[in-house]
Enzyme design. Structure first.
Site, PDB file in Angstrom:
ATOM      1  N   ARG A 105       0.819  -1.210   0.000  1.00  0.00           N
ATOM      2  CA  ARG A 105       0.000   0.000   0.000  1.00  0.00           C
ATOM      3  C   ARG A 105       0.850   1.255   0.000  1.00  0.00           C
ATOM      4  NH1 ARG A 105      -3.559   1.525   5.087  1.00  0.00           N
ATOM      5  NH2 ARG A 105      -1.835   2.941   5.453  1.00  0.00           N
ATOM      6  N   CYS A 107       0.135   5.641   0.584  1.00  0.00           N
ATOM      7  CA  CYS A 107      -0.823   6.672   0.968  1.00  0.00           C
ATOM      8  C   CYS A 107      -0.204   8.011   0.598  1.00  0.00           C
ATOM      9  CB  CYS A 107      -1.140   6.602   2.457  1.00  0.00           C
ATOM     10  SG  CYS A 107      -2.439   7.758   2.937  1.00  0.00           S
TER      11      CYS A 107
END
Length: 127
Positions: A105, A107
């Site tokens: 991931r 962000c």
């Protein structure tokens, strides 16, 4: 050579631009970034980052189900936030959608998102 297919799900929010909900080949599926848009109204759900994040996951789930996949097929997620102060709130909600085997991931903090959204998530999945 891989076959490419673009598709939209009737259970997701209507596209408001020249894009598909997802595009896939024989092994991978890429979603467009999903905002916290209610498919019934075409508007961002009220309630702030928590409500929007939950709606984003409902939208992603609808797209993945249309392709015969689930959240467990996600290899990589990219999250866009208009306020990095919301990072922990989004993390808490995000974690609840997985069973501990989390996707890779990123962000990223951004200055704004379409339709005034505060969170957007796109995913890459294995088919």
């Amino acid at each position: 050579m891989s076959t490419l297919k673009a598709f939209n799900t009737p259970n997701g929010p209507p596209a408001f631009g020249p894009f598909s909900h997802a595009k896939m080949n024989d092994s991978l599926l890429f979603t467009t970034g999903q905002l916290g848009i209610d498919p019934a109204t075409g508007n961002i759900v009220p309630g702030g980052v928590e409500a929007e994040t939950r709606q984003v996951f409902r939208n992603l789930t609808a797209i993945l189900e249309e392709a015969g996949l689930g959240l467990d097929s996600i290899l990589k997620a990219t999250i866009y936030l208009t306020d990095m102060k919301d990072f922990e709130k989004v993390n808490e909600i995000y974690a609840g959608y997985f069973t501990g085997d989390y996707p890779a991931r990123s962000c990223i903090g951004v200055s704004s998102l379409a339709k005034g959204g505060v969170v957007e998530i796109e995913v890459i999945c294995s088919r």
